[in-house]
Design an enzyme around this catalytic site. Structure first.
Site, mmCIF file in Angstrom:
data_model
loop_
_atom_site.group_PDB
_atom_site.id
_atom_site.type_symbol
_atom_site.label_atom_id
_atom_site.label_comp_id
_atom_site.label_asym_id
_atom_site.label_seq_id
_atom_site.Cartn_x
_atom_site.Cartn_y
_atom_site.Cartn_z
ATOM 1 N N ASP A 141 32.976 47.661 41.598
ATOM 2 C CA ASP A 141 34.433 47.569 41.455
ATOM 3 C C ASP A 141 34.850 46.138 41.121
ATOM 4 O O ASP A 141 35.950 45.704 41.475
ATOM 5 C CB ASP A 141 35.108 48.041 42.748
ATOM 6 N N LYS A 144 35.004 44.575 34.959
ATOM 7 C CA LYS A 144 34.466 45.809 34.352
ATOM 8 C C LYS A 144 33.328 45.529 33.359
ATOM 9 O O LYS A 144 32.451 46.347 33.204
ATOM 10 C CB LYS A 144 35.596 46.600 33.692
ATOM 11 N N ASP A 169 34.012 52.436 40.035
ATOM 12 C CA ASP A 169 35.465 52.624 39.966
ATOM 13 C C ASP A 169 35.936 52.293 38.549
ATOM 14 O O ASP A 169 35.273 51.556 37.803
ATOM 15 C CB ASP A 169 36.176 51.713 40.978
ATOM 16 N N ASN A 170 37.092 52.848 38.152
ATOM 17 C CA ASN A 170 37.800 52.443 36.929
ATOM 18 C C ASN A 170 37.071 52.740 35.628
ATOM 19 O O ASN A 170 37.194 51.970 34.667
ATOM 20 C CB ASN A 170 38.116 50.938 36.955
ATOM 21 N N GLU A 199 44.830 53.819 41.079
ATOM 22 C CA GLU A 199 45.425 53.707 42.420
ATOM 23 C C GLU A 199 46.946 53.554 42.368
ATOM 24 O O GLU A 199 47.479 52.775 41.595
ATOM 25 C CB GLU A 199 44.814 52.533 43.205
HETATM 26 C C1 LIG Z 1 44.740 46.805 31.593
HETATM 27 C C2 LIG Z 1 44.576 47.069 33.088
HETATM 28 C C3 LIG Z 1 44.553 45.995 33.979
HETATM 29 C C4 LIG Z 1 44.407 46.228 35.342
HETATM 30 C C5 LIG Z 1 44.264 47.536 35.781
HETATM 31 C C6 LIG Z 1 44.142 47.807 37.205
HETATM 32 C C7 LIG Z 1 42.792 47.631 37.853
HETATM 33 C C8 LIG Z 1 42.435 48.615 38.762
HETATM 34 C C9 LIG Z 1 41.240 48.474 39.470
HETATM 35 O O1 LIG Z 1 40.855 49.429 40.360
HETATM 36 C C10 LIG Z 1 40.410 47.378 39.275
HETATM 37 O O2 LIG Z 1 39.246 47.323 40.001
HETATM 38 C C11 LIG Z 1 40.792 46.387 38.361
HETATM 39 C C12 LIG Z 1 39.961 45.173 38.147
HETATM 40 O O3 LIG Z 1 40.161 44.467 37.164
HETATM 41 N N1 LIG Z 1 39.064 44.876 39.068
HETATM 42 C C13 LIG Z 1 38.322 43.641 38.977
HETATM 43 C C14 LIG Z 1 37.936 43.216 40.376
HETATM 44 C C15 LIG Z 1 37.531 41.988 40.610
HETATM 45 C C16 LIG Z 1 37.176 41.557 42.001
HETATM 46 O O4 LIG Z 1 35.767 41.319 42.072
HETATM 47 C C17 LIG Z 1 35.511 39.916 42.127
HETATM 48 N N2 LIG Z 1 34.437 39.680 41.168
HETATM 49 C C18 LIG Z 1 34.498 39.838 39.843
HETATM 50 N N3 LIG Z 1 33.311 39.606 39.274
HETATM 51 C C19 LIG Z 1 32.470 39.266 40.280
HETATM 52 C C20 LIG Z 1 31.099 38.904 40.329
HETATM 53 N N4 LIG Z 1 30.363 38.847 39.206
HETATM 54 N N5 LIG Z 1 30.533 38.638 41.524
HETATM 55 C C21 LIG Z 1 31.282 38.721 42.638
HETATM 56 N N6 LIG Z 1 32.588 39.053 42.676
HETATM 57 C C22 LIG Z 1 33.178 39.313 41.487
HETATM 58 C C23 LIG Z 1 36.833 39.242 41.782
HETATM 59 O O5 LIG Z 1 36.911 37.971 42.402
HETATM 60 C C24 LIG Z 1 37.822 40.233 42.362
HETATM 61 O O6 LIG Z 1 37.919 40.136 43.757
HETATM 62 C C25 LIG Z 1 41.984 46.519 37.645
HETATM 63 C C26 LIG Z 1 44.288 48.595 34.891
HETATM 64 C C27 LIG Z 1 44.463 48.365 33.526
HETATM 65 MG MG LIG Z 2 38.862 49.167 40.980
#
Ligand SMILES: Cc1ccc(Cc2cc(O)c(O)c(C(=O)NC/C=C/[C@H]3O[C@@H](n4cnc5c(N)ncnc54)[C@H](O)[C@@H]3O)c2)cc1
Ligand SMILES: [Mg+2]
Length: 215
Positions: A141, A144, A169-170, A199
């Site tokens: 999660d 992406k 997820d997603n 969500e």
């Molecule tokens: C266009 C659009 C935009 C947003 C949404 C809505 C939407 C709905 C969702 O359920 C989503 O999960 C997301 C989403 O982007 N999630 C990214 C979540 C990152 C978290 O993980 C952390 N992280 C990221 N890379 C790493 C990594 N290598 N090692 C360790 N931690 C990492 C970050 O520090 C954050 O804590 C977005 C829907 C559509």
């Molecule tokens: Mg998510």
């Protein structure tokens, strides 16, 4: 300075949830995200699919990529059997700090090892550092575009073995097209889509469950 959204989410937990009660933490976060400020937690609808898969699997070794505020961490940890080991990776220190407090408020700090760092750096070190041989469940999660490279790295490190379940997820929104193509076309995975919604919205999204069949 103004509090961040994760800090405001934590305030909502501290204001509404009962210390040591995971369900009240989940309910408080869902209420905050539905009525106050949307946040990218897996949420209640996809969360109940996640719950049923964790209950069915009863995993001993669990890895979560992307802790964020710890919502899915609490959902998973509250259902794990005694003696299970749960590692969650988060590279943003501010998010990790909030997640530690959310997990603590749920009384689950003894069930979860929150590791502050990037998945790419930590995956190769999990075996020797934590003595874990393989994962029964991996919940993806985080960013992406990281799902596929991290899955390949987990395979290369032998942390995905026959029977390992990947839950992503997603896969529709925001979408993980390269990952989806890989697990759906690979003869080494049996993949299934659980249709749901992004969500707290009516937008379609879902979880992809992929069982590793062995090399
Ligand atoms: C266009 C659009 C935009 C947003 C949404 C809505 C939407 C709905 C969702 O359920 C989503 O999960 C997301 C989403 O982007 N999630 C990214 C979540 C990152 C978290 O993980 C952390 N992280 C990221 N890379 C790493 C990594 N290598 N090692 C360790 N931690 C990492 C970050 O520090 C954050 O804590 C977005 C829907 C559509
Ligand atoms: Mg998510």
């Amino acid at each position: 300075t103004r509090k961040s959204r994760p800090q405001r989410l934590l305030k909502a937990v501290e204001g509404k949830a009962t210390l040591g009660d995971p369900q009240s933490v989940i309910t408080a976060i869902d209420h905050f995200c539905r009525h106050k400020e949307w946040a990218m937690n897996v949420g209640d609808e996809k969360g109940s699919i996640l719950d049923s898969l964790v209950i069915e699997l009863s995993p001993v070794n669990v890895l979560e990529l992307g802790t964020y505020c710890g919502y899915s961490t609490v959902r998973i940890a509250r259902l794990l059997p005694p003696g299970a080991r749960f590692i969650t990776l988060e590279f943003n220190p501010d998010y990790a700090a909030v997640a530690r407090q959310v997990i603590g408020w749920a009384g689950l700090e003894d069930k979860v090892q929150l590791v502050e760092g990037a998945s790419g750096d930590w995956i190769p070190r999990l075996r020797e550092h934590f003595g874990v041989q393989m994962f029964d469940l991996v919940f993806l999660d985080h960013w992406k575009d990281q799902y596929l490279p991290d899955t390949k790295q987990l395979e290369e490190c032998g942390l995905i073995q026959k029977g390992t379940v990947l839950l992503a997820d997603n896969v529709i929104c925001p979408g993980t097209p390269d990952y989806l193509k890989y697990v759906r076309n690979s003869p080494h995975y049996d993949s299934r889509y659980y249709r749901s919604h992004l969500e707290y919205t009516k937008v379609e999204d879902g979880l992809e469950k992929s069982v590793f069949l062995g090399f």
